[in-house]
Enzyme design. Structure first.
Site, PDB file in Angstrom:
ATOM      1  N   HIS A  76     -32.658  12.804 -15.050  1.00  0.00           N
ATOM      2  CA  HIS A  76     -33.161  12.603 -16.410  1.00  0.00           C
ATOM      3  C   HIS A  76     -34.619  13.050 -16.520  1.00  0.00           C
ATOM      4  O   HIS A  76     -35.411  12.822 -15.609  1.00  0.00           O
ATOM      5  CB  HIS A  76     -33.061  11.124 -16.805  1.00  0.00           C
TER       6      HIS A  76
ATOM      7  N   ASP B  87     -30.858  15.060 -18.300  1.00  0.00           N
ATOM      8  CA  ASP B  87     -30.461  14.456 -19.564  1.00  0.00           C
ATOM      9  C   ASP B  87     -31.597  13.748 -20.299  1.00  0.00           C
ATOM     10  O   ASP B  87     -32.595  13.339 -19.704  1.00  0.00           O
ATOM     11  CB  ASP B  87     -29.362  13.424 -19.318  1.00  0.00           C
TER      12      ASP B  87
END
Length: 287
Positions: free
Chosen positions: A257, A112
């Site tokens: 992430h 992400d």
């Protein structure tokens, strides 16, 4: 309801379509620095029983800066027309919720808050090394700045998902019009950057509401969440991230992430985790 980490800008302060193009003239380096600045502590979205699709607080701290106070980007394509899909009452938390015919040993790696000019290329190289395809939930403001990275993600066979235009939190506290604009603008810039129109949407922090579910379905997307969260965004240390991810079981959706801050710990952990999970007999699938 999610607890806000800090006051969020009004809709008038959000990047939208006319001035985001002008934003790029400020220089990618300064924008990236602002966009990746400022992580703060928070509680993961799955620290307790979920509300519709999340629990209390956002699970990551991506907070784009406001260089030049851009307001809009003109000349971008409208989102590719997609047939609405059925409105879901909750997000997808496991692989087989979305892909019932996936292999029994399947897991999904989701990444992400990028693309990041520093960490996304390293993430792509690592995934190539282990022949793994992932699902990248990208932030529209970043996608607009780093179109080459969006093209690279798609070219490597990864799935690109919509993660809103500017990652506002708590997302469910925004008006219906603001929620729709965040989703539409991100969809536009992702397509403009050269990726297929996303069919998956991840809400910032795993924060969901009936309005978000209805808007996502309107644009032909499925809401996706996760069930393994190492809180890598908080930089808890490589051993912590590694141990959390190594606990994955068949069907799990893993959250990591590549944007929003220093992601060197995430990369170092995945250098151990990816081959180890494959050695355990797990197979990686895109959502």
């Amino acid at each position: 309801m999610p607890i806000a980490r800090s006051p969020q800008p009004s809709d008038a302060d959000q990047p939208s379509r006319r001035r985001l193009l002008a934003w790029t003239t400020l220089g990618a380096a300064s924008v990236a620095s602002a966009a990746l600045a400022g992580c703060s502590d928070s509680t993961p979205a799955h620290g307790s029983a979920p509300l519709p699709g999340g629990s209390g607080e956002p699970s990551d701290s991506f907070s784009p800066g406001d260089p030049g106070n851009p307001q809009a980007a003109s000349g971008l394509p409208s989102p590719v027309a997609a047939s609405p899909v059925a409105v879901r009452g909750k997000a997808v938390f496991t692989v087989h919720d979305l892909l019932p015919n996936a292999p029994a040993d399947a897991v999904a790696l989701t990444i992400d808050d990028g693309p990041s000019p520093v960490y996304t290329p390293q993430m792509l190289a690592l995934l190539r090394k282990y022949d793994i395809r992932a699902t990248f939930s990208v932030v529209g403001s970043q996608a607009h700045l780093y179109k080459d990275l969006i093209k690279a993600i798609a070219a490597d066979g990864h799935t690109v998902a919509n993660h809103t235009m500017t990652h506002p939190q708590p997302f469910s506290h925004h008006t219906a019009a603001q929620i729709e604009q965040q989703i539409v603008d991100a969809q536009s810039v992702i397509v403009d950057a050269g990726a297929p129109a996303p069919t998956l949407f991840r809400s910032p922090g795993g924060d969901w509401s009936p309005t978000i579910f209805a808007t996502v379905a309107k644009y032909g997307m499925v809401p996706i969440d996760w069930d393994i969260d190492p809180r890598d965004w908080s930089r808890p240390g490589v051993p912590h991230i590694t141990s959390k991810l190594l606990a994955a079981h068949p069907g799990d959706i893993l959250l990591c992430h590549d944007g929003g801050g220093d992601r060197s710990q995430t990369l170092d952990a995945l250098k151990t985790v990816l081959p180890a999970l494959k050695a355990k007999g797990l197979s990686f699938v895109t959502l």
